[in-house]
Design a protein around this motif. Structure first.
Motif, PDB file in Angstrom:
ATOM      1  N   SER A  99      50.140  38.891  50.964  1.00 10.86           N
ATOM      2  CA  SER A  99      50.195  40.249  50.425  1.00 10.86           C
ATOM      3  C   SER A  99      50.870  40.204  49.059  1.00 10.86           C
ATOM      4  CB  SER A  99      50.983  41.176  51.358  1.00 10.86           C
ATOM      5  OG  SER A  99      50.951  42.517  50.895  1.00 10.86           O
ATOM      6  N   ILE A 100      50.327  40.934  48.114  1.00 10.95           N
ATOM      7  CA  ILE A 100      50.878  40.992  46.759  1.00 10.95           C
ATOM      8  C   ILE A 100      51.328  42.416  46.478  1.00 10.95           C
ATOM      9  CG2 ILE A 100      50.341  40.789  44.298  1.00 10.95           C
ATOM     10  CD1 ILE A 100      48.444  38.513  45.022  1.00 10.95           C
ATOM     11  N   CYS A 101      52.559  42.534  45.990  1.00 14.95           N
ATOM     12  CA  CYS A 101      53.147  43.847  45.722  1.00 14.95           C
ATOM     13  C   CYS A 101      53.099  44.183  44.241  1.00 14.95           C
ATOM     14  CB  CYS A 101      54.604  43.868  46.193  1.00 14.95           C
ATOM     15  SG  CYS A 101      55.454  45.440  45.842  1.00 14.95           S
ATOM     16  N   LEU A 102      52.745  45.417  43.956  1.00 16.23           N
ATOM     17  CA  LEU A 102      52.897  45.995  42.623  1.00 16.23           C
ATOM     18  C   LEU A 102      53.774  47.230  42.746  1.00 16.23           C
ATOM     19  CD1 LEU A 102      49.235  45.729  41.296  1.00 16.23           C
ATOM     20  CD2 LEU A 102      51.211  44.420  40.515  1.00 16.23           C
ATOM     21  N   HIS A 103      54.667  47.416  41.808  1.00 21.41           N
ATOM     22  CA  HIS A 103      55.606  48.534  41.889  1.00 21.41           C
ATOM     23  C   HIS A 103      54.998  49.809  41.314  1.00 21.41           C
ATOM     24  CE1 HIS A 103      58.299  45.039  42.327  1.00 21.41           C
ATOM     25  NE2 HIS A 103      58.969  45.848  43.110  1.00 21.41           N
ATOM     26  N   GLY A 104      55.067  50.883  42.110  1.00 18.49           N
ATOM     27  CA  GLY A 104      54.485  52.151  41.686  1.00 18.49           C
ATOM     28  C   GLY A 104      55.201  52.799  40.527  1.00 18.49           C
ATOM     29  N   ASP A 105      56.447  52.365  40.232  1.00 18.74           N
ATOM     30  CA  ASP A 105      57.195  52.964  39.132  1.00 18.74           C
ATOM     31  C   ASP A 105      57.030  52.187  37.837  1.00 18.74           C
ATOM     32  OD1 ASP A 105      58.594  50.782  40.079  1.00 18.74           O
ATOM     33  OD2 ASP A 105      60.572  51.689  39.812  1.00 18.74           O
ATOM     34  N   THR A 106      56.205  51.130  37.852  1.00 22.96           N
ATOM     35  CA  THR A 106      55.937  50.378  36.630  1.00 22.96           C
ATOM     36  C   THR A 106      55.045  51.197  35.709  1.00 22.96           C
ATOM     37  OG1 THR A 106      56.073  48.271  37.818  1.00 22.96           O
ATOM     38  CG2 THR A 106      54.920  48.252  35.696  1.00 22.96           C
ATOM     39  N   PRO A 107      55.338  51.290  34.403  1.00 25.19           N
ATOM     40  CA  PRO A 107      54.444  52.016  33.494  1.00 25.19           C
ATOM     41  C   PRO A 107      53.012  51.482  33.580  1.00 25.19           C
ATOM     42  CG  PRO A 107      56.516  51.512  32.393  1.00 25.19           C
ATOM     43  CD  PRO A 107      56.543  50.786  33.711  1.00 25.19           C
ATOM     44  N   GLY A 108      52.041  52.405  33.697  1.00 29.41           N
ATOM     45  CA  GLY A 108      50.652  51.984  33.820  1.00 29.41           C
ATOM     46  C   GLY A 108      50.326  51.361  35.158  1.00 29.41           C
ATOM     47  N   ALA A 109      51.066  51.733  36.212  1.00 28.19           N
ATOM     48  CA  ALA A 109      50.924  51.087  37.510  1.00 28.19           C
ATOM     49  C   ALA A 109      49.522  51.223  38.087  1.00 28.19           C
ATOM     50  CB  ALA A 109      51.947  51.664  38.492  1.00 28.19           C
ATOM     51  N   VAL A 110      48.899  52.378  37.910  1.00 31.53           N
ATOM     52  CA  VAL A 110      47.582  52.607  38.504  1.00 31.53           C
ATOM     53  C   VAL A 110      46.540  51.689  37.869  1.00 31.53           C
ATOM     54  CG1 VAL A 110      45.740  54.279  38.865  1.00 31.53           C
ATOM     55  CG2 VAL A 110      48.131  54.982  39.139  1.00 31.53           C
ATOM     56  N   GLU A 111      46.504  51.659  36.555  1.00 34.41           N
ATOM     57  CA  GLU A 111      45.548  50.791  35.858  1.00 34.41           C
ATOM     58  C   GLU A 111      45.825  49.326  36.188  1.00 34.41           C
ATOM     59  OE1 GLU A 111      44.115  49.527  31.344  1.00 34.41           O
ATOM     60  OE2 GLU A 111      45.575  51.148  31.619  1.00 34.41           O
ATOM     61  N   LEU A 112      47.096  48.960  36.249  1.00 30.37           N
ATOM     62  CA  LEU A 112      47.463  47.584  36.546  1.00 30.37           C
ATOM     63  C   LEU A 112      47.006  47.195  37.953  1.00 30.37           C
ATOM     64  CD1 LEU A 112      48.884  45.077  35.466  1.00 30.37           C
ATOM     65  CD2 LEU A 112      51.030  45.989  36.391  1.00 30.37           C
ATOM     66  N   ALA A 113      47.222  48.085  38.907  1.00 36.49           N
ATOM     67  CA  ALA A 113      46.801  47.803  40.281  1.00 36.49           C
ATOM     68  C   ALA A 113      45.290  47.626  40.362  1.00 36.49           C
ATOM     69  CB  ALA A 113      47.260  48.923  41.207  1.00 36.49           C
ATOM     70  N   ALA A 114      44.550  48.464  39.633  1.00 37.27           N
ATOM     71  CA  ALA A 114      43.089  48.353  39.632  1.00 37.27           C
ATOM     72  C   ALA A 114      42.646  47.016  39.041  1.00 37.27           C
ATOM     73  CB  ALA A 114      42.485  49.511  38.847  1.00 37.27           C
ATOM     74  N   ARG A 115      43.323  46.581  37.994  1.00 39.77           N
ATOM     75  CA  ARG A 115      42.962  45.304  37.368  1.00 39.77           C
ATOM     76  C   ARG A 115      43.294  44.130  38.277  1.00 39.77           C
ATOM     77  NH1 ARG A 115      44.600  45.259  31.031  1.00 39.77           N
ATOM     78  NH2 ARG A 115      43.713  43.157  31.294  1.00 39.77           N
ATOM     79  N   VAL A 116      44.417  44.217  38.986  1.00 39.79           N
ATOM     80  CA  VAL A 116      44.775  43.147  39.909  1.00 39.79           C
ATOM     81  C   VAL A 116      43.758  43.074  41.042  1.00 39.79           C
ATOM     82  CG1 VAL A 116      46.450  42.441  41.661  1.00 39.79           C
ATOM     83  CG2 VAL A 116      47.241  43.116  39.389  1.00 39.79           C
ATOM     84  N   ARG A 117      43.380  44.212  41.589  1.00 44.21           N
ATOM     85  CA  ARG A 117      42.393  44.210  42.675  1.00 44.21           C
ATOM     86  C   ARG A 117      41.064  43.632  42.196  1.00 44.21           C
ATOM     87  NH1 ARG A 117      41.428  48.228  47.667  1.00 44.21           N
ATOM     88  NH2 ARG A 117      39.477  47.291  48.389  1.00 44.21           N
ATOM     89  N   ALA A 118      40.643  44.029  41.007  1.00 42.09           N
ATOM     90  CA  ALA A 118      39.394  43.497  40.460  1.00 42.09           C
ATOM     91  C   ALA A 118      39.493  41.993  40.250  1.00 42.09           C
ATOM     92  CB  ALA A 118      39.062  44.199  39.148  1.00 42.09           C
ATOM     93  N   GLY A 119      40.650  41.533  39.767  1.00 39.73           N
ATOM     94  CA  GLY A 119      40.840  40.109  39.544  1.00 39.73           C
ATOM     95  C   GLY A 119      40.780  39.311  40.833  1.00 39.73           C
ATOM     96  N   LEU A 120      41.379  39.846  41.900  1.00 39.96           N
ATOM     97  CA  LEU A 120      41.341  39.166  43.191  1.00 39.96           C
ATOM     98  C   LEU A 120      39.917  39.103  43.739  1.00 39.96           C
ATOM     99  CD1 LEU A 120      44.521  40.741  44.826  1.00 39.96           C
ATOM    100  CD2 LEU A 120      44.270  38.392  44.032  1.00 39.96           C
ATOM    101  N   THR A 121      39.181  40.198  43.569  1.00 41.42           N
ATOM    102  CA  THR A 121      37.792  40.235  44.039  1.00 41.42           C
ATOM    103  C   THR A 121      36.937  39.233  43.276  1.00 41.42           C
ATOM    104  OG1 THR A 121      38.016  42.569  44.662  1.00 41.42           O
ATOM    105  CG2 THR A 121      35.774  41.708  44.389  1.00 41.42           C
ATOM    106  N   GLU A 122      37.134  39.180  41.962  1.00 43.98           N
ATOM    107  CA  GLU A 122      36.373  38.239  41.137  1.00 43.98           C
ATOM    108  C   GLU A 122      36.700  36.792  41.504  1.00 43.98           C
ATOM    109  OE1 GLU A 122      37.255  39.272  37.126  1.00 43.98           O
ATOM    110  OE2 GLU A 122      36.287  41.238  37.259  1.00 43.98           O
ATOM    111  N   ALA A 123      37.920  36.571  42.001  1.00 42.02           N
ATOM    112  CA  ALA A 123      38.326  35.227  42.402  1.00 42.02           C
ATOM    113  C   ALA A 123      37.850  34.876  43.811  1.00 42.02           C
ATOM    114  CB  ALA A 123      39.842  35.090  42.322  1.00 42.02           C
ATOM    115  N   GLY A 124      37.094  35.775  44.420  1.00 47.35           N
ATOM    116  CA  GLY A 124      36.533  35.511  45.737  1.00 47.35           C
ATOM    117  C   GLY A 124      37.414  35.890  46.895  1.00 47.35           C
ATOM    118  N   ARG A 125      38.444  36.690  46.644  1.00 47.82           N
ATOM    119  CA  ARG A 125      39.336  37.100  47.715  1.00 47.82           C
ATOM    120  C   ARG A 125      39.003  38.530  48.154  1.00 47.82           C
ATOM    121  NH1 ARG A 125      39.749  32.527  47.735  1.00 47.82           N
ATOM    122  NH2 ARG A 125      41.606  31.213  47.890  1.00 47.82           N
TER     123      ARG A 125
END
Length: 254
Positions: A217-243
């Motif tokens: 499990s990978i955690c992203l902090h909801g109080d980080t500036p730009g958290a929503v966009e960052l979370a979306a990019r991380v999810r996309a990156g994991l999917t592209e990596a075959g996870r």
């Protein structure tokens, strides 16, 4: 791979982060239970929204420290700490039940998370609370930590967690928030770190070394500036990596 975020960390009229937007991206929600942040109405709202989206709900239990956001270590009586954790789990469970869900796992917050990683006393209080409440509940924590070890010895399910947006030290612990390099701000670097954790089970330390980081499990902090966009990019990156990104509580046993 599971993707989690700390949610429900507002209090009263004060809000922190975009909980609903993050719930559209993450697969597990660590919900503040009113001690370090959160309140009854916020817990209720987050539980309803999580159940509607099929997001797993975790009780993010912390120190009784609203003023310090649970990020200041407290040297508790261990019995009182166990009781405070039980109190928080029970409070969140009530709102989960009303929403048609349940508490799916436990994760300590902030200073309790960091202290239980190295302090066997406080780690044992967390373990005692989970065993007393429901020994089937998984514990989300740092791999190799005191909490992970004691939870495993006690027969609890341990889920290793990594932080794509936090700096790591050579011993695998997090860089203290008061030190330089504690937070990773570059979105591309955050995505790359998440993918490395998922694929190679490694993380780069603040000194540039690669150390083991076996997480599911990978955690992203909801109080980080730009958290929503960052979370979306991380999810996309994991999917592209075959996870496949899905709640860890839905994975087949073993």
């Amino acid at each position: 791979m599971d993707l989690n975020a700390d949610l429900g960390e507002g209090f009263g009229r004060w809000t922190l982060g975009d909980d609903e937007a993050l719930l559209d991206i993450v697969t597990s929600a660590n919900v503040a239970c009113g001690f370090h942040a959160g309140d009854s109405s916020t817990m209720h709202r987050i539980c309803v929204a999580a159940v509607q989206r099929g997001v797993a709900i975790g009780a993010q239990v912390g120190y009784r420290d609203l003023a310090g956001f649970g990020r200041r270590r407290i040297d508790y009586d261990l019995g009182e700490l166990c009781d405070d954790i039980l109190y928080q789990i029970g409070a969140l469970e009530a709102f989960c039940r009303v929403a048609g869900g349940q508490v799916d796992y436990i994760k300590p917050h902030g200073a309790l998370y960091n202290t239980a990683a190295v302090d066997e006393g406080q780690a044992s209080a967390v373990v005692a609370a989970v065993r007393a409440y429901d020994p089937a509940l998984p514990v989300l924590c740092q791999p190799g930590s005191s909490l992970a070890r004691l939870a495993a010895v006690a027969g609890l399910t341990v889920v290793g967690e990594g932080f794509a947006d936090r700096g790591y030290q050579g011993d695998g612990t997090l860089v203290p928030r008061s030190a330089a390099g504690a937070i990773v701000h570059d979105p591309e670097l955050v995505v790359a770190r998440a993918v490395r954790m998922a694929v190679s089970h490694q993380v780069e330390t603040s000194d540039g070394e690669l150390v083991p980081c076996a997480v599911t499990s990978i955690c992203l902090h909801g109080d980080t500036p730009g958290a929503v966009e960052l979370a979306a990019r991380v999810r996309a990156g994991l999917t592209e990596a075959g996870r496949q990104v899905a709640p860890f509580v839905t994975w087949p046993a073993g």
